[in-house]
Write a protein that holds these residues in place. Structure first.
Motif, PDB file in Angstrom:
ATOM      1  N   MET A   7       6.339  -7.213  20.947  1.00 45.36           N
ATOM      2  CA  MET A   7       7.125  -7.521  19.755  1.00 45.36           C
ATOM      3  C   MET A   7       6.213  -7.852  18.576  1.00 45.36           C
ATOM      4  SD  MET A   7       9.927 -10.514  19.062  1.00 45.36           S
ATOM      5  CE  MET A   7       8.679 -11.786  19.077  1.00 45.36           C
ATOM      6  N   LEU A   8       5.176  -8.643  18.796  1.00 43.39           N
ATOM      7  CA  LEU A   8       4.248  -9.003  17.721  1.00 43.39           C
ATOM      8  C   LEU A   8       3.489  -7.785  17.204  1.00 43.39           C
ATOM      9  CD1 LEU A   8       2.861 -12.388  19.064  1.00 43.39           C
ATOM     10  CD2 LEU A   8       4.445 -12.039  17.168  1.00 43.39           C
ATOM     11  N   MET A   9       3.137  -6.882  18.095  1.00 40.13           N
ATOM     12  CA  MET A   9       2.461  -5.657  17.663  1.00 40.13           C
ATOM     13  C   MET A   9       3.393  -4.792  16.820  1.00 40.13           C
ATOM     14  SD  MET A   9       0.223  -4.759  21.041  1.00 40.13           S
ATOM     15  CE  MET A   9      -0.410  -3.236  20.394  1.00 40.13           C
ATOM     16  N   GLU A  10       4.648  -4.730  17.187  1.00 41.44           N
ATOM     17  CA  GLU A  10       5.628  -3.953  16.421  1.00 41.44           C
ATOM     18  C   GLU A  10       5.854  -4.586  15.041  1.00 41.44           C
ATOM     19  OE1 GLU A  10       8.122  -0.833  15.575  1.00 41.44           O
ATOM     20  OE2 GLU A  10       6.784  -1.061  17.288  1.00 41.44           O
ATOM     21  N   ILE A  11       5.923  -5.895  14.985  1.00 42.85           N
ATOM     22  CA  ILE A  11       6.088  -6.596  13.703  1.00 42.85           C
ATOM     23  C   ILE A  11       4.888  -6.328  12.799  1.00 42.85           C
ATOM     24  CG2 ILE A  11       6.160  -8.882  12.615  1.00 42.85           C
ATOM     25  CD1 ILE A  11       7.881  -9.791  14.994  1.00 42.85           C
ATOM     26  N   GLN A  12       3.689  -6.397  13.369  1.00 44.49           N
ATOM     27  CA  GLN A  12       2.481  -6.128  12.588  1.00 44.49           C
ATOM     28  C   GLN A  12       2.499  -4.707  12.039  1.00 44.49           C
ATOM     29  OE1 GLN A  12      -0.396  -4.044  13.170  1.00 44.49           O
ATOM     30  NE2 GLN A  12      -1.376  -4.865  11.357  1.00 44.49           N
ATOM     31  N   LYS A  13       2.927  -3.763  12.847  1.00 40.80           N
ATOM     32  CA  LYS A  13       3.010  -2.363  12.419  1.00 40.80           C
ATOM     33  C   LYS A  13       4.002  -2.215  11.257  1.00 40.80           C
ATOM     34  CE  LYS A  13       4.545   2.104  14.174  1.00 40.80           C
ATOM     35  NZ  LYS A  13       5.199   2.763  15.301  1.00 40.80           N
ATOM     36  N   LEU A  14       5.149  -2.868  11.359  1.00 37.34           N
ATOM     37  CA  LEU A  14       6.154  -2.797  10.289  1.00 37.34           C
ATOM     38  C   LEU A  14       5.644  -3.434   9.001  1.00 37.34           C
ATOM     39  CD1 LEU A  14       9.375  -3.602  12.332  1.00 37.34           C
ATOM     40  CD2 LEU A  14       8.739  -1.406  11.325  1.00 37.34           C
ATOM     41  N   ILE A  15       4.964  -4.558   9.105  1.00 39.64           N
ATOM     42  CA  ILE A  15       4.405  -5.210   7.923  1.00 39.64           C
ATOM     43  C   ILE A  15       3.411  -4.284   7.240  1.00 39.64           C
ATOM     44  CG2 ILE A  15       2.896  -7.086   7.150  1.00 39.64           C
ATOM     45  CD1 ILE A  15       4.269  -8.836   9.309  1.00 39.64           C
ATOM     46  N   HIS A  16       2.579  -3.645   8.021  1.00 39.80           N
ATOM     47  CA  HIS A  16       1.596  -2.718   7.462  1.00 39.80           C
ATOM     48  C   HIS A  16       2.288  -1.549   6.753  1.00 39.80           C
ATOM     49  CE1 HIS A  16      -2.130  -0.531   7.047  1.00 39.80           C
ATOM     50  NE2 HIS A  16      -1.558   0.523   7.620  1.00 39.80           N
ATOM     51  N   GLU A  17       3.301  -0.972   7.371  1.00 42.23           N
ATOM     52  CA  GLU A  17       4.030   0.147   6.762  1.00 42.23           C
ATOM     53  C   GLU A  17       4.696  -0.267   5.463  1.00 42.23           C
ATOM     54  OE1 GLU A  17       6.714   1.633   9.729  1.00 42.23           O
ATOM     55  OE2 GLU A  17       5.096   2.419  10.979  1.00 42.23           O
ATOM     56  N   TYR A  18       5.329  -1.437   5.441  1.00 45.36           N
ATOM     57  CA  TYR A  18       5.993  -1.901   4.229  1.00 45.36           C
ATOM     58  C   TYR A  18       4.986  -2.217   3.126  1.00 45.36           C
ATOM     59  CZ  TYR A  18      10.686  -2.000   6.183  1.00 45.36           C
ATOM     60  OH  TYR A  18      11.888  -1.640   6.713  1.00 45.36           O
ATOM     61  N   SER A  19       3.814  -2.707   3.474  1.00 51.24           N
ATOM     62  CA  SER A  19       2.809  -2.984   2.453  1.00 51.24           C
ATOM     63  C   SER A  19       2.326  -1.684   1.817  1.00 51.24           C
ATOM     64  CB  SER A  19       1.636  -3.772   3.028  1.00 51.24           C
ATOM     65  OG  SER A  19       0.861  -2.974   3.886  1.00 51.24           O
ATOM     66  N   GLN A  20       2.218  -0.630   2.609  1.00 42.88           N
ATOM     67  CA  GLN A  20       1.821   0.664   2.050  1.00 42.88           C
ATOM     68  C   GLN A  20       2.894   1.206   1.120  1.00 42.88           C
ATOM     69  OE1 GLN A  20       0.921   2.890   5.631  1.00 42.88           O
ATOM     70  NE2 GLN A  20      -1.266   2.594   5.300  1.00 42.88           N
ATOM     71  N   ILE A  21       4.145   1.039   1.474  1.00 42.16           N
ATOM     72  CA  ILE A  21       5.242   1.486   0.614  1.00 42.16           C
ATOM     73  C   ILE A  21       5.196   0.730  -0.704  1.00 42.16           C
ATOM     74  CG2 ILE A  21       7.763   1.501   0.340  1.00 42.16           C
ATOM     75  CD1 ILE A  21       7.907   2.000   3.406  1.00 42.16           C
ATOM     76  N   GLY A  22       4.965  -0.575  -0.633  1.00 41.80           N
ATOM     77  CA  GLY A  22       4.866  -1.385  -1.849  1.00 41.80           C
ATOM     78  C   GLY A  22       3.739  -0.925  -2.746  1.00 41.80           C
ATOM     79  N   ASP A  23       2.598  -0.566  -2.161  1.00 50.80           N
ATOM     80  CA  ASP A  23       1.468  -0.066  -2.944  1.00 50.80           C
ATOM     81  C   ASP A  23       1.837   1.236  -3.642  1.00 50.80           C
ATOM     82  OD1 ASP A  23      -0.062  -2.204  -2.123  1.00 50.80           O
ATOM     83  OD2 ASP A  23      -1.142  -1.069  -0.581  1.00 50.80           O
ATOM     84  N   GLN A  24       2.551   2.104  -2.948  1.00 49.22           N
ATOM     85  CA  GLN A  24       2.945   3.380  -3.539  1.00 49.22           C
ATOM     86  C   GLN A  24       3.921   3.180  -4.689  1.00 49.22           C
ATOM     87  OE1 GLN A  24       4.463   5.620  -0.254  1.00 49.22           O
ATOM     88  NE2 GLN A  24       2.470   5.916   0.678  1.00 49.22           N
ATOM     89  N   ILE A  25       4.812   2.243  -4.547  1.00 43.50           N
ATOM     90  CA  ILE A  25       5.810   1.997  -5.594  1.00 43.50           C
ATOM     91  C   ILE A  25       5.168   1.435  -6.851  1.00 43.50           C
ATOM     92  CG2 ILE A  25       7.787   0.533  -6.208  1.00 43.50           C
ATOM     93  CD1 ILE A  25       8.748   0.887  -3.323  1.00 43.50           C
ATOM     94  N   THR A  26       4.199   0.549  -6.690  1.00 46.50           N
ATOM     95  CA  THR A  26       3.595  -0.097  -7.858  1.00 46.50           C
ATOM     96  C   THR A  26       2.508   0.739  -8.513  1.00 46.50           C
ATOM     97  OG1 THR A  26       2.071  -1.317  -6.419  1.00 46.50           O
ATOM     98  CG2 THR A  26       4.109  -2.429  -7.062  1.00 46.50           C
TER      99      THR A  26
END
Length: 55
Positions: A7-26
């Protein structure tokens, strides 16, 4: 692997994916957006002089 670790590995993966999306948006390329909106050269020049925020 225990379920907590999985579960913690999956959460870390999701956080990483969302941070990349945020970088692309900004970091949007304004020129590409203006081309997509079919702005005239005069309109694009006028917008480029403005200090626009991503908001």
């Amino acid at each position: 692997m225990d379920s907590r670790r999985a579960m913690l590995m999956e959460i870390q993966k999701l956080i990483h994916e969302y941070s990349q999306i945020g970088d692309q948006i900004t970091s949007i390329n304004k020129e590409l957006v203006w081309q997509e909106l079919n702005l005239t050269d005069e309109e694009a020049l006028s917008l480029s002089k403005e200090n626009l925020s991503p908001a």
